[in-house]
Design an enzyme around this catalytic site. Structure first.
Site, PDB file in Angstrom:
ATOM      1  N   GLY A  11       6.591   4.817  -6.904  1.00  0.00           N
ATOM      2  CA  GLY A  11       7.649   3.773  -6.712  1.00  0.00           C
ATOM      3  C   GLY A  11       8.521   3.677  -7.688  1.00  0.00           C
ATOM      4  O   GLY A  11       8.321   3.825  -9.044  1.00  0.00           O
ATOM      5  N   VAL A  23      15.660   9.641 -22.879  1.00  0.00           N
ATOM      6  CA  VAL A  23      15.248  11.088 -22.960  1.00  0.00           C
ATOM      7  C   VAL A  23      16.245  12.109 -23.076  1.00  0.00           C
ATOM      8  O   VAL A  23      16.003  13.003 -23.942  1.00  0.00           O
ATOM      9  CB  VAL A  23      14.490  11.452 -21.619  1.00  0.00           C
ATOM     10  CG1 VAL A  23      14.210  12.943 -21.283  1.00  0.00           C
ATOM     11  CG2 VAL A  23      12.886  10.847 -21.673  1.00  0.00           C
ATOM     12  N   ARG A  72       6.641  10.447  -3.536  1.00  0.00           N
ATOM     13  CA  ARG A  72       5.383  10.506  -3.544  1.00  0.00           C
ATOM     14  C   ARG A  72       4.906  11.855  -2.817  1.00  0.00           C
ATOM     15  O   ARG A  72       4.983  11.835  -1.695  1.00  0.00           O
ATOM     16  CB  ARG A  72       4.658   9.334  -2.766  1.00  0.00           C
ATOM     17  CG  ARG A  72       5.083   7.890  -3.465  1.00  0.00           C
ATOM     18  CD  ARG A  72       4.130   6.812  -2.815  1.00  0.00           C
ATOM     19  NE  ARG A  72       4.748   5.559  -2.715  1.00  0.00           N
ATOM     20  CZ  ARG A  72       4.573   4.979  -4.156  1.00  0.00           C
ATOM     21  NH1 ARG A  72       3.882   5.175  -5.022  1.00  0.00           N
ATOM     22  NH2 ARG A  72       5.084   3.498  -3.912  1.00  0.00           N
ATOM     23  N   SER A  73       4.736  12.773  -3.834  1.00  0.00           N
ATOM     24  CA  SER A  73       4.550  13.956  -3.054  1.00  0.00           C
ATOM     25  C   SER A  73       3.067  14.470  -2.691  1.00  0.00           C
ATOM     26  O   SER A  73       2.179  14.440  -3.942  1.00  0.00           O
ATOM     27  CB  SER A  73       5.086  15.235  -4.397  1.00  0.00           C
ATOM     28  OG  SER A  73       4.945  16.353  -3.755  1.00  0.00           O
ATOM     29  N   ASP A 103       0.168   5.535 -12.511  1.00  0.00           N
ATOM     30  CA  ASP A 103      -1.123   6.611 -12.566  1.00  0.00           C
ATOM     31  C   ASP A 103      -1.053   7.856 -11.940  1.00  0.00           C
ATOM     32  O   ASP A 103      -1.459   8.997 -12.398  1.00  0.00           O
ATOM     33  CB  ASP A 103      -2.495   5.989 -11.748  1.00  0.00           C
ATOM     34  CG  ASP A 103      -3.102   4.709 -12.784  1.00  0.00           C
ATOM     35  OD1 ASP A 103      -2.721   5.028 -14.048  1.00  0.00           O
ATOM     36  OD2 ASP A 103      -4.096   4.176 -12.357  1.00  0.00           O
ATOM     37  N   THR A 125       6.171   1.548 -13.346  1.00  0.00           N
ATOM     38  CA  THR A 125       6.147   0.954 -12.085  1.00  0.00           C
ATOM     39  C   THR A 125       6.049  -0.541 -12.005  1.00  0.00           C
ATOM     40  O   THR A 125       5.435  -1.231 -13.331  1.00  0.00           O
ATOM     41  CB  THR A 125       4.533   1.492 -11.533  1.00  0.00           C
ATOM     42  OG1 THR A 125       3.982   0.237 -10.515  1.00  0.00           O
ATOM     43  CG2 THR A 125       3.553   1.365 -12.692  1.00  0.00           C
ATOM     44  N   ASP A 127       4.101  -2.723 -10.836  1.00  0.00           N
ATOM     45  CA  ASP A 127       2.948  -3.171 -10.545  1.00  0.00           C
ATOM     46  C   ASP A 127       2.246  -3.761 -12.029  1.00  0.00           C
ATOM     47  O   ASP A 127       1.360  -4.322 -11.913  1.00  0.00           O
ATOM     48  CB  ASP A 127       2.119  -2.510  -9.866  1.00  0.00           C
ATOM     49  CG  ASP A 127       2.476  -2.664  -8.093  1.00  0.00           C
ATOM     50  OD1 ASP A 127       3.293  -3.329  -7.940  1.00  0.00           O
ATOM     51  OD2 ASP A 127       2.164  -1.699  -7.432  1.00  0.00           O
ATOM     52  N   ASP A 129      -0.113  -1.751 -13.264  1.00  0.00           N
ATOM     53  CA  ASP A 129      -1.307  -1.253 -12.998  1.00  0.00           C
ATOM     54  C   ASP A 129      -1.721   0.084 -13.917  1.00  0.00           C
ATOM     55  O   ASP A 129      -2.709   0.674 -13.233  1.00  0.00           O
ATOM     56  CB  ASP A 129      -1.539  -1.317 -11.556  1.00  0.00           C
ATOM     57  CG  ASP A 129      -0.679  -0.306 -10.662  1.00  0.00           C
ATOM     58  OD1 ASP A 129       0.182   0.417 -11.274  1.00  0.00           O
ATOM     59  OD2 ASP A 129      -1.097   0.100  -9.708  1.00  0.00           O
ATOM     60  N   ARG A 171      -0.104  -3.847  -4.947  1.00  0.00           N
ATOM     61  CA  ARG A 171      -1.213  -3.652  -3.971  1.00  0.00           C
ATOM     62  C   ARG A 171      -2.616  -3.783  -4.328  1.00  0.00           C
ATOM     63  O   ARG A 171      -3.408  -4.351  -3.896  1.00  0.00           O
ATOM     64  CB  ARG A 171      -0.821  -2.119  -3.715  1.00  0.00           C
ATOM     65  CG  ARG A 171      -1.050  -1.880  -2.345  1.00  0.00           C
ATOM     66  CD  ARG A 171      -0.807  -0.180  -1.997  1.00  0.00           C
ATOM     67  NE  ARG A 171      -0.068   0.418  -3.016  1.00  0.00           N
ATOM     68  CZ  ARG A 171       0.803   1.633  -2.695  1.00  0.00           C
ATOM     69  NH1 ARG A 171       1.112   2.090  -1.706  1.00  0.00           N
ATOM     70  NH2 ARG A 171       1.167   2.144  -3.917  1.00  0.00           N
ATOM     71  N   LEU A 214       4.982 -33.701  -4.615  1.00  0.00           N
ATOM     72  CA  LEU A 214       6.073 -33.468  -3.311  1.00  0.00           C
ATOM     73  C   LEU A 214       5.619 -32.242  -2.604  1.00  0.00           C
ATOM     74  O   LEU A 214       6.267 -32.222  -1.312  1.00  0.00           O
ATOM     75  CB  LEU A 214       7.452 -33.662  -3.658  1.00  0.00           C
ATOM     76  CG  LEU A 214       7.665 -35.153  -4.095  1.00  0.00           C
ATOM     77  CD1 LEU A 214       9.410 -35.098  -4.590  1.00  0.00           C
ATOM     78  CD2 LEU A 214       7.641 -36.211  -3.176  1.00  0.00           C
TER      79      LEU A 214
HETATM   80  O1  F6P Z   1       5.783   0.313  -6.825  1.00  0.00           O
HETATM   81  C1  F6P Z   1       4.667  -0.014  -6.475  1.00  0.00           C
HETATM   82  C2  F6P Z   1       4.729  -0.951  -5.172  1.00  0.00           C
HETATM   83  O2  F6P Z   1       5.687  -1.562  -5.059  1.00  0.00           O
HETATM   84  C3  F6P Z   1       3.371  -1.652  -4.569  1.00  0.00           C
HETATM   85  O3  F6P Z   1       3.401  -3.064  -5.086  1.00  0.00           O
HETATM   86  C4  F6P Z   1       3.674  -1.442  -3.046  1.00  0.00           C
HETATM   87  O4  F6P Z   1       2.544  -1.965  -2.454  1.00  0.00           O
HETATM   88  C5  F6P Z   1       4.180  -0.098  -3.072  1.00  0.00           C
HETATM   89  O5  F6P Z   1       4.777   0.387  -4.326  1.00  0.00           O
HETATM   90  C6  F6P Z   1       5.183   0.355  -1.992  1.00  0.00           C
HETATM   91  O6  F6P Z   1       5.410   1.531  -2.004  1.00  0.00           O
HETATM   92  P1  F6P Z   1       6.322   2.349  -0.833  1.00  0.00           P
HETATM   93  O7  F6P Z   1       7.599   1.957  -1.038  1.00  0.00           O
HETATM   94  O8  F6P Z   1       6.229   3.500  -1.360  1.00  0.00           O
HETATM   95  O9  F6P Z   1       5.708   1.839   0.458  1.00  0.00           O
END
Ligand code: F6P
Length: 319
Positions: A11, A23, A72-73, A103, A125, A127, A129, A171, A214
């Protein structure tokens, strides 16, 4: 080291462009050529590669997304895919590779390193994570984007005296929900790391109402349950009109914050220093405000620690 490659994978995240720029310019400053591998590991397998000079990364530090595109490959994760990638790296005479991603992307870099190419990973990313680093590139921007949305929803929430559920990305990780919730004064955050307890949330909302509040704001991470269903349940159980907003991809775009630009610039520059020092299969991380590098295998074995203190603080501050 004469020529390196760079790719972004998984992502996209705001700050990836700042990392690419750093870089490219750090490498060129040190007389190393840079090749941009487009569309992540898919582009590596297909030879979708372009030279990057100093000017090719001009005017991108402030831009969201990634000029190299991303993917995402699945193919790369196979033995054949890996061999194809190694073959392309040889054809293009690339002897070092910087990978920016989550990751899975770091795991890819580790696999290439086992085959003999020098690789360095940079965690990117929204997230947050990737457990080995306190912050991933893009997370701070995503939190700020969510915060901006929470502030706007708060206005209308007060006017109508409603409960508003705001679903943010994440996620498997509740970090965006937790920190955007803390900064946005949420009454409750719902995260995948904690069991969902609708009754408990309703109790808090009603407690707030009884002391004259409120409106209520609940921030929910996408991995923690269906936002619309949670909203429906809360409305039924509290009798308070409840609305749900899913922020979605808005969180993945936008101009990176100063924090993300600085983090990206520093991490990426360090990646080049590591390659120049002959290092391989390392990932750059930030821990306790210091940049360090770890073996990718070790980095991936870290277990993400949920920030219990911040979670508790949301509860304390919403009494
Ligand atoms: O980049 C991380 C993330 O945004 C997650 O939070 C989300 O679930 C996922 O990617 C969505 O990815 P894609 O756009 O590949 O469906």
């Amino acid at each position: 080291m004469k020529r390196i490659g760079i790719l972004t994978s998984g992502g996209d995240a705001p700050g990836m462009n700042a990392a690419i720029r750093s870089v490219v310019r750090t490498a060129i400053y040190n007389d190393i050529e840079v090749m941009g591998i487009r569309r992540g590991y898919n582009g590596l397998i297909n030879g979708d590669i372009i030279p990057l000079d100093v000017s090719s990364v001009a005017d991108i530090i402030h831009r969201g997304g990634t000029i190299l595109h991303t993917a995402r490959s699945k193919e790369f994760m196979t033995e054949e895919g890996l061999d194809m990638a190694m073959n392309i790296l040889e054809v293009f005479k690339i002897d070092g590779l910087v990978v920016i991603g989550g990751d899975g992307s770091l795991r890819g870099a580790q696999k290439l390193s086992e085959k003999g190419i020098k690789t360095i990973g940079i965690p990117g990313t929204i997230d947050n994570d990737v457990a080995c680093t306190d912050f991933t590139i893009g997370f701070d921007t995503a939190v700020n984007t969510a915060l901006d949305a929470i502030a706007k929803i708060r206005d209308t929430s007060t006017s109508h005296e409603r409960t508003n559920i705001i679903e943010v990305m994440g996620r498997n990780s509740g970090d965006i929900a937790l920190l955007a919730g803390l900064a946005g004064g949420a009454d409750y955050v719902i995260v995948p790391e904690k069991e969902l307890n609708i009754d408990e949330i309703c109790k808090e909302i009603l407690k707030g109402k009884n002391r004259g509040k409120l409106h209520s704001i609940v921030v929910l991470a996408e991995g923690a349950g269906g936002a619309y269903e949670v909203g429906k349940q809360i409305q039924i159980k509290t009798g308070i009109e409840t609305r749900t907003t899913i922020l979605g991809y808005i969180q993945r775009g936008g101009s990176p914050t100063a924090f993300d630009r600085i983090l990206a610039s520093r991490m990426a520059s360090m990646a080049i220093e590591l390659l120049m020092g002959g290092k391989t299969s390392r990932t750059v991380c930030i821990q306790n405000n210091k940049l360090i590098d770890l073996d990718i295998d070790d980095a991936l074995s870290y277990k993400k620690q949920f920030d219990e203190k911040s979670y508790k603080l949301v509860e304390i501050l919403s009494i």
